[in-house]
Motif scaffolding. Structure first.
Motif, PDB file in Angstrom:
ATOM      1  N   LYS A 196     -13.838  55.826 135.465  1.00  0.00           N
ATOM      2  CA  LYS A 196     -12.606  56.052 134.702  1.00  0.00           C
ATOM      3  C   LYS A 196     -12.282  57.539 134.588  1.00  0.00           C
ATOM      4  O   LYS A 196     -11.332  57.925 133.913  1.00  0.00           O
ATOM      5  CB  LYS A 196     -12.754  55.465 133.297  1.00  0.00           C
ATOM      6  CG  LYS A 196     -12.695  53.941 133.293  1.00  0.00           C
ATOM      7  CD  LYS A 196     -12.756  53.401 131.881  1.00  0.00           C
ATOM      8  CE  LYS A 196     -14.152  53.525 131.326  1.00  0.00           C
ATOM      9  NZ  LYS A 196     -14.305  53.059 129.965  1.00  0.00           N
ATOM     10  N   MET A 197     -13.088  58.360 135.224  1.00  0.00           N
ATOM     11  CA  MET A 197     -12.904  59.797 135.091  1.00  0.00           C
ATOM     12  C   MET A 197     -11.820  60.281 136.045  1.00  0.00           C
ATOM     13  O   MET A 197     -12.049  60.469 137.233  1.00  0.00           O
ATOM     14  CB  MET A 197     -14.240  60.503 135.369  1.00  0.00           C
ATOM     15  CG  MET A 197     -14.167  61.990 135.117  1.00  0.00           C
ATOM     16  SD  MET A 197     -15.783  62.731 135.070  1.00  0.00           S
ATOM     17  CE  MET A 197     -15.291  64.456 135.181  1.00  0.00           C
ATOM     18  N   LEU A 198     -10.632  60.461 135.508  1.00  0.00           N
ATOM     19  CA  LEU A 198      -9.462  60.786 136.331  1.00  0.00           C
ATOM     20  C   LEU A 198      -8.568  61.806 135.634  1.00  0.00           C
ATOM     21  O   LEU A 198      -8.590  61.945 134.420  1.00  0.00           O
ATOM     22  CB  LEU A 198      -8.607  59.531 136.555  1.00  0.00           C
ATOM     23  CG  LEU A 198      -9.194  58.376 137.348  1.00  0.00           C
ATOM     24  CD1 LEU A 198      -8.316  57.149 137.185  1.00  0.00           C
ATOM     25  CD2 LEU A 198      -9.311  58.758 138.815  1.00  0.00           C
TER      26      LEU A 198
ATOM     27  N   PHE B  18     -16.118  61.445 129.746  1.00  0.00           N
ATOM     28  CA  PHE B  18     -15.675  61.027 131.074  1.00  0.00           C
ATOM     29  C   PHE B  18     -14.193  61.299 131.182  1.00  0.00           C
ATOM     30  O   PHE B  18     -13.372  60.461 130.816  1.00  0.00           O
ATOM     31  CB  PHE B  18     -15.936  59.523 131.287  1.00  0.00           C
ATOM     32  CG  PHE B  18     -17.399  59.197 131.179  1.00  0.00           C
ATOM     33  CD1 PHE B  18     -18.246  59.465 132.263  1.00  0.00           C
ATOM     34  CD2 PHE B  18     -17.930  58.680 130.030  1.00  0.00           C
ATOM     35  CE1 PHE B  18     -19.606  59.182 132.176  1.00  0.00           C
ATOM     36  CE2 PHE B  18     -19.292  58.398 129.943  1.00  0.00           C
ATOM     37  CZ  PHE B  18     -20.134  58.656 131.017  1.00  0.00           C
ATOM     38  N   GLY B  19     -13.862  62.444 131.656  1.00  0.00           N
ATOM     39  CA  GLY B  19     -12.456  62.767 131.848  1.00  0.00           C
ATOM     40  C   GLY B  19     -12.287  64.218 132.249  1.00  0.00           C
ATOM     41  O   GLY B  19     -13.273  64.943 132.473  1.00  0.00           O
ATOM     42  N   TYR B  20     -11.029  64.596 132.318  1.00  0.00           N
ATOM     43  CA  TYR B  20     -10.697  65.991 132.606  1.00  0.00           C
ATOM     44  C   TYR B  20      -9.708  66.461 131.555  1.00  0.00           C
ATOM     45  O   TYR B  20      -8.907  65.685 131.040  1.00  0.00           O
ATOM     46  CB  TYR B  20     -10.003  66.129 133.966  1.00  0.00           C
ATOM     47  CG  TYR B  20     -10.839  65.762 135.153  1.00  0.00           C
ATOM     48  CD1 TYR B  20     -11.663  66.704 135.758  1.00  0.00           C
ATOM     49  CD2 TYR B  20     -10.785  64.483 135.689  1.00  0.00           C
ATOM     50  CE1 TYR B  20     -12.422  66.369 136.867  1.00  0.00           C
ATOM     51  CE2 TYR B  20     -11.540  64.141 136.793  1.00  0.00           C
ATOM     52  CZ  TYR B  20     -12.355  65.090 137.382  1.00  0.00           C
ATOM     53  OH  TYR B  20     -13.103  64.752 138.470  1.00  0.00           O
ATOM     54  N   ALA B  21      -9.753  67.730 131.267  1.00  0.00           N
ATOM     55  CA  ALA B  21      -8.719  68.330 130.431  1.00  0.00           C
ATOM     56  C   ALA B  21      -8.254  69.590 131.173  1.00  0.00           C
ATOM     57  O   ALA B  21      -9.101  70.354 131.616  1.00  0.00           O
ATOM     58  CB  ALA B  21      -9.283  68.690 129.063  1.00  0.00           C
ATOM     59  N   PRO B  22      -6.941  69.773 131.352  1.00  0.00           N
ATOM     60  CA  PRO B  22      -5.869  68.881 130.925  1.00  0.00           C
ATOM     61  C   PRO B  22      -5.883  67.547 131.681  1.00  0.00           C
ATOM     62  O   PRO B  22      -6.367  67.466 132.794  1.00  0.00           O
ATOM     63  CB  PRO B  22      -4.596  69.661 131.286  1.00  0.00           C
ATOM     64  CG  PRO B  22      -5.006  70.968 131.860  1.00  0.00           C
ATOM     65  CD  PRO B  22      -6.463  70.950 132.080  1.00  0.00           C
ATOM     66  N   GLY B  23      -5.301  66.534 131.043  1.00  0.00           N
ATOM     67  CA  GLY B  23      -5.242  65.210 131.649  1.00  0.00           C
ATOM     68  C   GLY B  23      -4.138  65.101 132.677  1.00  0.00           C
ATOM     69  O   GLY B  23      -4.143  64.194 133.493  1.00  0.00           O
TER      70      GLY B  23
END
Ligand code: CUA
Length: 160
Positions: free
Chosen positions: A151-153, A80-85
């Motif tokens: 929380k995915m930001l 649950f996220g992105y890269a790059p942050g």
């Protein structure tokens, strides 16, 4: 009888003009939107196997690159996220985002802009945007993707 017939013809002629003007207004609006915002219409930018997003593709090394006066970003959208942050760009320069998912369907929406695309496993999503105002913009997942969805930001910092 003849008089009312002419009255109808007059109304018809008036409404015909109203309709033609409306069509013209819509066409102008469509053209204006396409010219000013058209670049944010997501375009399929090819296919990618989900297994290659983390290894064996441009996305394995998520990054923001400066290319001439513009930027190109390779973004992973994952549970649950992105890269790059975080990405930092200069105001007024076009940023082209390529986004891919190694797992499930995610969203890629940048607040206060009209950037809003789906990221479907198997496909590369492409969207461009030029940030005219400095500030910090959140990137938000708007497709429910599991327990960590909220929380995915990520974020983009636009500098002068
Ligand atoms: Cu990713 Cu919701």
């Amino acid at each position: 009888m003849n008089g009312s017939h002419h009255a109808f013809e007059r109304y018809e002629a008036i409404w015909l003009r109203v309709v033609l003007v409306m069509i013209l207004v819509f066409l102008v609006l469509i053209a204006y939107t396409a010219l000013n915002y058209g670049q944010t219409i997501p375009r399929g930018a090819g296919r990618i196997r989900a297994g290659e997003v983390r290894a064996g593709s441009e996305f394995a090394n998520p990054r923001l690159e400066q290319v001439g006066n513009e930027y190109v970003a390779y973004v992973q959208a994952f549970a649950f996220g992105y890269a790059p942050g975080e990405m930092r760009v200069k105001r007024g320069r076009k940023v082209t985002f390529y986004v891919a998912s190694p797992d499930v369907v995610h969203g890629f929406m940048i607040e206060r802009t009209n950037v809003n695309v789906e990221v479907v496993p198997g496909y590369v999503s492409k969207v461009g945007y030029t940030f005219d105002r400095p500030g910090t913009y959140k990137i938000i997942c708007h497709q429910y993707c599991g327990l960590g969805h909220a929380k995915m930001l990520s974020r983009i910092v636009v500098e002068e």
